[in-house]
Design an enzyme around this catalytic site. Structure first.
Site, short mmCIF file in Angstrom:
data_model
loop_
_atom_site.label_atom_id
_atom_site.label_comp_id
_atom_site.label_asym_id
_atom_site.label_seq_id
_atom_site.Cartn_x
_atom_site.Cartn_y
_atom_site.Cartn_z
N SER A 22 0.83 -1.21 0.00
CA SER A 22 0.00 0.00 0.00
C SER A 22 0.87 1.26 0.00
O SER A 22 0.58 2.23 -0.72
CB SER A 22 -0.89 0.03 1.25
OG SER A 22 -1.83 -1.01 1.20
N ARG A 26 1.53 4.20 -3.06
CA ARG A 26 1.28 5.61 -2.78
C ARG A 26 2.54 6.45 -2.94
O ARG A 26 2.47 7.61 -3.33
CB ARG A 26 0.70 5.75 -1.36
CG ARG A 26 -0.77 5.27 -1.29
CD ARG A 26 -1.18 5.04 0.15
NE ARG A 26 -2.60 4.74 0.32
CZ ARG A 26 -3.17 3.57 0.08
NH1 ARG A 26 -2.45 2.56 -0.39
NH2 ARG A 26 -4.47 3.40 0.28
N ARG A 121 -13.87 -6.79 -10.70
CA ARG A 121 -13.96 -6.13 -9.39
C ARG A 121 -14.75 -4.82 -9.48
O ARG A 121 -14.62 -4.07 -10.44
CB ARG A 121 -12.54 -5.90 -8.83
CG ARG A 121 -11.85 -7.24 -8.63
CD ARG A 121 -10.50 -7.09 -8.01
NE ARG A 121 -10.59 -6.59 -6.64
CZ ARG A 121 -9.53 -6.32 -5.89
NH1 ARG A 121 -8.32 -6.48 -6.38
NH2 ARG A 121 -9.69 -5.89 -4.66
N ASP A 314 -6.69 -8.37 4.64
CA ASP A 314 -5.85 -9.15 3.72
C ASP A 314 -5.24 -10.39 4.39
O ASP A 314 -4.69 -11.26 3.72
CB ASP A 314 -4.73 -8.28 3.14
CG ASP A 314 -5.27 -7.21 2.20
OD1 ASP A 314 -6.39 -7.38 1.68
OD2 ASP A 314 -4.57 -6.20 1.98
N LYS A 341 -12.33 -9.36 -3.44
CA LYS A 341 -10.87 -9.19 -3.52
C LYS A 341 -10.37 -9.81 -4.84
O LYS A 341 -11.16 -10.04 -5.75
CB LYS A 341 -10.21 -9.83 -2.30
CG LYS A 341 -10.55 -9.11 -1.00
CD LYS A 341 -9.99 -7.71 -0.98
CE LYS A 341 -10.43 -6.93 0.24
NZ LYS A 341 -10.03 -5.53 0.20
C1 S3P Z 1 -5.59 -1.35 0.08
C2 S3P Z 1 -6.82 -1.39 0.69
C3 S3P Z 1 -7.56 -2.66 0.93
C4 S3P Z 1 -6.65 -3.87 0.81
C5 S3P Z 1 -5.76 -3.81 -0.38
C6 S3P Z 1 -4.89 -2.56 -0.35
C7 S3P Z 1 -4.95 -0.03 -0.11
O1 S3P Z 1 -8.57 -2.78 -0.04
O2 S3P Z 1 -7.42 -5.06 0.77
O3 S3P Z 1 -4.93 -4.96 -0.44
O4 S3P Z 1 -3.73 0.01 -0.42
O5 S3P Z 1 -5.62 0.99 0.03
P1 S3P Z 1 -10.04 -2.13 0.15
O6 S3P Z 1 -9.91 -0.66 0.09
O7 S3P Z 1 -10.85 -2.67 -0.99
O8 S3P Z 1 -10.51 -2.64 1.48
#
Ligand code: S3P
Length: 428
Positions: A22, A26, A121, A314, A341
């Site tokens: 994540s 970013r 998705r 996750d 997911k």
């Molecule tokens: C993420 C948010 C989560 C997570 C994903 C990464 C992110 O998803 O499951 O692996 O980096 O913001 P969701 O926003 O769909 O919950």
């Protein structure tokens, strides 16, 4: 097909898991939006994050990758070029959804698409609030599915109450809000990961966060900076569980990001009686890190529900495997998000663990597991989902027979060195 034949080893030693997925995504997105140079250390070279880099290169942003160091040079979002090609987001929901928010407020026309999983998705959860801000997005099924075409335009701020706990939705709105007129407000009933809010501050923006309400003024400029990415707790999760269930084991995981919006697995391991210790070290990107030691554990079942779910969403596939080795019943509920997911993770986890002999049943919003059950080998499917693939590989540490895993390559989405790390810990 990969044959995983570990023959019940012990695991001993220390590893450093790769950078947080994540935060790595970013770091490139913020570096591309910001003016100036951004340097990133500890970047995750997983396929998902490479998809993000690829998209920004197509937008004309200069990005150099040298091992896990990444340098992004940008003259700011207004200097991006209209891409001549489709932006391909691969398997990455984070890339697809956050890019929608970013691209909506540019002056560019872009088309985005991803792999077969991305094509299934739901995108309306992001597209709908962005349209309320004025975004012009067209796509299959009214904008629910990729490919999506975005005609960048001027945006208005929004006051949005989140219907689901999703950091991807929250982040897409916040990133669009950067370009919008007025104060963007996002209200969460259950707090999701807050890396976007932290990184906005790190890149020089002023953001207010009070009790689940994030607000900030549009039009703020971001300035390039240095980002140190901690190890991904969602990758460490596989080794936390491996160390707890493999015989006579002690695994040390260094430099793990333990942001409190992400560390639900630590609470669950503690509640289940894991033999674990944790030393919190300090902050990188205002993200705390820790060294975690886990040893073979006598575990008992627990209930995982409510506000903790977004903090470990996750990790549920690997926690389900853990629960098969715990005494008594584990109930996982309030986790219907698992169905959308990389694959339907409720169906995938239950189907695959049943093949190994687990006592596990799917429910509408989670699963119920009775343990402990010895697991046997067999042929498992990853469904092209990295976290299902790694769950299967960790299961192979406690089966007498091998596990044959189809499409094990998908593990490279978040953890390209996963099998090397398993091998480095195995002792006999
Ligand atoms: C993420 C948010 C989560 C997570 C994903 C990464 C992110 O998803 O499951 O692996 O980096 O913001 P969701 O926003 O769909 O919950």
């Amino acid at each position: 097909m990969k044959v995983i034949d570990y023959n019940r080893p012990s695991l001993r030693g220390a590893i450093q898991v790769p950078g947080d997925k994540s935060i790595s995504h970013r770091s490139v997105m913020f570096g591309a939006i910001a003016e100036g140079t951004t340097t990133v250390e500890g970047f995750l070279l997983g396929e998902d994050c490479l998809s993000t880099i690829d998209c920004f290169r197509k937008l004309g942003v200069q990005i150099d990758v040298d091992g896990t160091n990444v340098k992004i040079e940008s003259a700011g979002i207004d200097a991006w070029e209209e891409p001549k090609e489709v932006l391909y987001t691969g398997n990455s929901g984070t890339t697809t959804r956050l890019m929608l928010g970013i691209l909506s407020g540019t002056n560019l026309h872009t088309i985005m698409t991803g792999d077969a999983s991305i094509g299934k998705r739901p995108m309306r959860r992001v597209v709908d609030p962005l349209r309320q801000m004025g975004a012009q997005i067209a796509g299959r099924a009214g904008g629910q599915y990729t490919p999506l075409a975005i005609q960048g335009t001027e945006l208005q701020a929004i006051d949005y109450t989140m219907p689901v706990a999703s950091a991807q939705v929250k982040s897409a709105i916040l990133l669009a809000g950067l370009r919008a007129k007025g104060t963007t407000i996002v209200r969460e009933s259950e707090v999701s990961r807050d890396h976007t809010e932290r990184m906005l501050r790190q890149f020089g923006a002023k953001v207010d966060v009070t009790e689940g309400v994030v607000s900030f003024e549009g039009g703020q400029k971001l300035v390039g900076t240095h980002v140190k990415v901690p190890g991904d707790i969602s990758s460490a999760a596989f080794f936390l569980v491996a160390g707890a269930i493999a015989k006579d084991s002690e695994v040390v995981i260094e430099n793990v990001g333990v942001n409190e919006t992400r560390d639900g697995i630590i609470d669950v391991l503690t509640a289940m009686g894991a033999n674990m210790s944790m030393m919190v070290e300090g902050e990188t990107v205002a993200e705390p890190t820790a060294t975690i030691t886990i040893r073979t554990s006598h575990l008992h079942g627990t209930t995982i529900e409510g506000a903790i779910i977004p903090r470990l969403i996750d990790e549920i596939p690997i926690l389900a495997l853990l629960a098969t080795q715990a005494n008594g019943q584990t109930i996982i509920k309030d986790a219907e998000e698992l169905k959308v997911k990389e694959t339907d993770r409720i169906t995938a986890v239950v189907t695959e663990l049943k093949k190994l002999g687990a006592d596990i049943e799917a429910t509408d919003d989670g699963m119920i597991i009775n343990g402990p059950t010895p697991l046997q080998g067999g042929s498992l499917k990853s469904y092209g989902d990295h976290r299902i693939g790694m769950m299967a590989a960790v299961a192979a540490l406690i089966t007498d027979e091998p596990i044959q895993l189809d499409d094990a390559e998908c593990i490279a989405v978040s953890y390209p060195t996963f099998f090397e790390h398993v091998h480095s810990l195995i002792v006999r």
